[in-house]
Design a protein around this motif. Structure first.
Motif, PDB file in Angstrom:
ATOM      1  N   VAL A 242       0.522  -6.607 -11.329  1.00  0.00           N
ATOM      2  CA  VAL A 242       0.948  -8.010 -10.964  1.00  0.00           C
ATOM      3  C   VAL A 242       1.599  -8.723 -12.221  1.00  0.00           C
ATOM      4  CG1 VAL A 242      -0.611 -10.182 -10.202  1.00  0.00           C
ATOM      5  CG2 VAL A 242      -1.674  -7.747  -9.882  1.00  0.00           C
ATOM      6  N   ILE A 243       2.628  -9.085 -11.666  1.00  0.00           N
ATOM      7  CA  ILE A 243       3.122 -10.188 -12.790  1.00  0.00           C
ATOM      8  C   ILE A 243       3.921 -11.613 -12.941  1.00  0.00           C
ATOM      9  CG2 ILE A 243       5.586 -10.309 -13.735  1.00  0.00           C
ATOM     10  CD1 ILE A 243       5.934  -7.305 -11.834  1.00  0.00           C
ATOM     11  N   CYS A 244       2.984 -11.676 -13.734  1.00  0.00           N
ATOM     12  CA  CYS A 244       3.722 -13.351 -13.325  1.00  0.00           C
ATOM     13  C   CYS A 244       4.806 -13.974 -14.803  1.00  0.00           C
ATOM     14  CB  CYS A 244       1.976 -14.113 -14.559  1.00  0.00           C
ATOM     15  SG  CYS A 244       2.055 -15.845 -14.463  1.00  0.00           S
ATOM     16  N   ASP A 245       5.490 -14.919 -14.162  1.00  0.00           N
ATOM     17  CA  ASP A 245       6.797 -15.279 -14.283  1.00  0.00           C
ATOM     18  C   ASP A 245       7.209 -16.436 -14.113  1.00  0.00           C
ATOM     19  OD1 ASP A 245       9.322 -16.226 -15.534  1.00  0.00           O
ATOM     20  OD2 ASP A 245      10.563 -14.068 -14.250  1.00  0.00           O
ATOM     21  N   GLY A 246       6.339 -17.745 -15.461  1.00  0.00           N
ATOM     22  CA  GLY A 246       5.900 -18.647 -15.378  1.00  0.00           C
ATOM     23  C   GLY A 246       5.078 -19.387 -14.466  1.00  0.00           C
ATOM     24  N   ASN A 247       5.517 -19.416 -12.435  1.00  0.00           N
ATOM     25  CA  ASN A 247       4.554 -20.145 -11.603  1.00  0.00           C
ATOM     26  C   ASN A 247       4.736 -18.866  -9.992  1.00  0.00           C
ATOM     27  OD1 ASN A 247       3.271 -22.066 -12.848  1.00  0.00           O
ATOM     28  ND2 ASN A 247       4.957 -23.668 -13.054  1.00  0.00           N
ATOM     29  N   GLU A 248       6.041 -18.476 -10.773  1.00  0.00           N
ATOM     30  CA  GLU A 248       5.563 -16.764  -9.771  1.00  0.00           C
ATOM     31  C   GLU A 248       5.321 -15.772  -9.477  1.00  0.00           C
ATOM     32  OE1 GLU A 248      10.014 -16.542  -7.346  1.00  0.00           O
ATOM     33  OE2 GLU A 248       9.778 -14.519  -9.055  1.00  0.00           O
ATOM     34  N   ILE A 249       4.436 -15.107  -8.970  1.00  0.00           N
ATOM     35  CA  ILE A 249       3.840 -14.258  -8.932  1.00  0.00           C
ATOM     36  C   ILE A 249       3.954 -13.351  -8.038  1.00  0.00           C
ATOM     37  CG2 ILE A 249       1.473 -12.743  -8.948  1.00  0.00           C
ATOM     38  CD1 ILE A 249       1.647 -15.215 -10.766  1.00  0.00           C
ATOM     39  N   SER A 250       4.203 -11.700  -8.587  1.00  0.00           N
ATOM     40  CA  SER A 250       5.061 -10.755  -8.102  1.00  0.00           C
ATOM     41  C   SER A 250       4.012  -9.284  -8.306  1.00  0.00           C
ATOM     42  CB  SER A 250       6.700 -10.479  -8.082  1.00  0.00           C
ATOM     43  OG  SER A 250       7.739 -11.023  -8.710  1.00  0.00           O
ATOM     44  N   LEU A 251       4.413  -8.784  -7.202  1.00  0.00           N
ATOM     45  CA  LEU A 251       3.283  -7.392  -6.957  1.00  0.00           C
ATOM     46  C   LEU A 251       4.099  -5.938  -6.912  1.00  0.00           C
ATOM     47  CD1 LEU A 251       0.232  -8.283  -4.648  1.00  0.00           C
ATOM     48  CD2 LEU A 251       0.255  -8.380  -7.350  1.00  0.00           C
ATOM     49  N   ARG A 252       3.532  -4.904  -8.251  1.00  0.00           N
ATOM     50  CA  ARG A 252       5.142  -3.873  -7.458  1.00  0.00           C
ATOM     51  C   ARG A 252       4.135  -2.419  -8.116  1.00  0.00           C
ATOM     52  NH1 ARG A 252       9.344  -3.521 -11.674  1.00  0.00           N
ATOM     53  NH2 ARG A 252      10.011  -1.214 -11.189  1.00  0.00           N
ATOM     54  N   CYS A 253       3.547  -1.877  -6.881  1.00  0.00           N
ATOM     55  CA  CYS A 253       3.811  -0.692  -6.530  1.00  0.00           C
ATOM     56  C   CYS A 253       4.146   0.528  -6.879  1.00  0.00           C
ATOM     57  CB  CYS A 253       3.756  -0.482  -5.035  1.00  0.00           C
ATOM     58  SG  CYS A 253       3.067   0.723  -4.576  1.00  0.00           S
ATOM     59  N   ARG A 254       3.174   1.442  -7.120  1.00  0.00           N
ATOM     60  CA  ARG A 254       4.089   2.586  -7.693  1.00  0.00           C
ATOM     61  C   ARG A 254       4.607   3.042  -7.432  1.00  0.00           C
ATOM     62  NH1 ARG A 254       0.530   3.374 -12.274  1.00  0.00           N
ATOM     63  NH2 ARG A 254      -1.687   2.995 -12.375  1.00  0.00           N
ATOM     64  N   CYS A 255       5.450   2.874  -6.423  1.00  0.00           N
ATOM     65  CA  CYS A 255       6.567   3.890  -5.860  1.00  0.00           C
ATOM     66  C   CYS A 255       7.911   2.665  -6.291  1.00  0.00           C
ATOM     67  CB  CYS A 255       6.786   3.052  -4.075  1.00  0.00           C
ATOM     68  SG  CYS A 255       6.374   1.993  -3.674  1.00  0.00           S
TER      69      CYS A 255
ATOM     70  N   PHE B 221       5.098   2.484 -13.130  1.00  0.00           N
ATOM     71  CA  PHE B 221       5.250   1.574 -11.656  1.00  0.00           C
ATOM     72  C   PHE B 221       6.616   1.658 -11.318  1.00  0.00           C
ATOM     73  CE2 PHE B 221       0.358  -0.403 -13.017  1.00  0.00           C
ATOM     74  CZ  PHE B 221       0.001  -0.070 -11.164  1.00  0.00           C
ATOM     75  N   ASP B 222       7.217   2.678 -12.353  1.00  0.00           N
ATOM     76  CA  ASP B 222       9.113   2.353 -11.854  1.00  0.00           C
ATOM     77  C   ASP B 222       9.127   3.538 -10.721  1.00  0.00           C
ATOM     78  OD1 ASP B 222       8.045   4.995 -13.379  1.00  0.00           O
ATOM     79  OD2 ASP B 222       9.409   5.412 -14.914  1.00  0.00           O
ATOM     80  N   GLY B 223       8.762   4.128  -9.975  1.00  0.00           N
ATOM     81  CA  GLY B 223       8.495   5.158  -8.912  1.00  0.00           C
ATOM     82  C   GLY B 223       8.768   6.608  -9.229  1.00  0.00           C
ATOM     83  N   THR B 224       8.105   7.001 -10.589  1.00  0.00           N
ATOM     84  CA  THR B 224       7.947   8.322 -11.105  1.00  0.00           C
ATOM     85  C   THR B 224       6.390   8.938 -10.617  1.00  0.00           C
ATOM     86  OG1 THR B 224       6.550   8.092 -13.531  1.00  0.00           O
ATOM     87  CG2 THR B 224       9.433   8.562 -12.689  1.00  0.00           C
TER      88      THR B 224
ATOM     89  N   LEU C 124       9.870  -5.848 -18.514  1.00  0.00           N
ATOM     90  CA  LEU C 124       9.864  -5.096 -18.080  1.00  0.00           C
ATOM     91  C   LEU C 124       9.388  -3.990 -17.385  1.00  0.00           C
ATOM     92  CD1 LEU C 124       7.183  -6.437 -14.944  1.00  0.00           C
ATOM     93  CD2 LEU C 124       9.464  -6.986 -13.994  1.00  0.00           C
ATOM     94  N   GLU C 125      10.826  -2.986 -16.966  1.00  0.00           N
ATOM     95  CA  GLU C 125      11.312  -2.474 -17.348  1.00  0.00           C
ATOM     96  C   GLU C 125      10.459  -1.310 -18.068  1.00  0.00           C
ATOM     97  OE1 GLU C 125      11.987  -1.630 -14.101  1.00  0.00           O
ATOM     98  OE2 GLU C 125      12.685  -3.706 -13.601  1.00  0.00           O
ATOM     99  N   SER C 126      10.385  -1.394 -18.673  1.00  0.00           N
ATOM    100  CA  SER C 126       9.131  -0.880 -20.369  1.00  0.00           C
ATOM    101  C   SER C 126       8.284  -1.220 -19.680  1.00  0.00           C
ATOM    102  CB  SER C 126      10.060  -1.680 -21.412  1.00  0.00           C
ATOM    103  OG  SER C 126       9.069  -0.989 -22.220  1.00  0.00           O
ATOM    104  N   ALA C 127       7.570  -1.676 -19.556  1.00  0.00           N
ATOM    105  CA  ALA C 127       6.348  -2.215 -18.392  1.00  0.00           C
ATOM    106  C   ALA C 127       5.779  -1.517 -17.361  1.00  0.00           C
ATOM    107  CB  ALA C 127       6.342  -3.207 -18.824  1.00  0.00           C
ATOM    108  N   ALA C 128       6.523  -1.875 -16.931  1.00  0.00           N
ATOM    109  CA  ALA C 128       6.961  -0.520 -15.390  1.00  0.00           C
ATOM    110  C   ALA C 128       6.792   1.126 -16.017  1.00  0.00           C
ATOM    111  CB  ALA C 128       7.924  -0.572 -14.183  1.00  0.00           C
TER     112      ALA C 128
END
Length: 125
Positions: free
Chosen positions: A61-74, A112-115, A103-107
């Motif tokens: 779950v990613i919080c960028d200011g007031n915008e929330i994104s979800l990222r899947c393991r894929c 959560f980078d697809g592997t 964010l890419e480093s965290a993923a």
């Protein structure tokens, strides 16, 4: 000519003013944060599902200011407009919170980078 202010000022209990203050960008403590959330996320009675792979739990779950994104393991990521910063803050205690340079480093670090696409790393409670 003296400047006039609306009754109650900025510190009043007016819900519209309070909402406007809450929707302003954060105080500079962070611009982008992310946490993991192993459980399902249910919004308005509907379980969130990844539109790419169909996963139903184990999110970043990613919080960028007031915008929330979800990222899947894929590695599929999307803005979830029904979630707010308050929702993010309520989830933050449930997952891993660690500083990463990007964010890419965290993923990558959290898988959560697809592997790990198609993999659930934790059992639901």
């Amino acid at each position: 000519m003296p400047q006039t202010h609306p009754p109650g000022g900025i510190h009043s209990g007016d819900p519209l003013l309070r909402l406007r203050r809450e929707m302003q960008p954060n105080d500079g403590n962070y611009d982008l944060r992310a946490t993991t959330h192993p459980e399902e996320i249910i919004i308005t009675g509907i379980t969130v599902m990844c539109p790419q792979c169909g996963a139903r739990r184990d999110w970043m779950v990613i919080c960028d200011g007031n915008e929330i994104s979800l990222r899947c393991r894929c590695s599929h990521q999307w803005v979830e407009r029904e979630l707010t910063r308050a929702d993010y803050l309520s989830m933050i205690g449930e997952g891993i919170v660690q500083d990463h340079p990007s964010l890419e480093s965290a993923a990558r670090a959290e898988g959560f980078d697809g592997t790990l696409a198609g993999t659930y790393l934790t059992e639901p409670r």
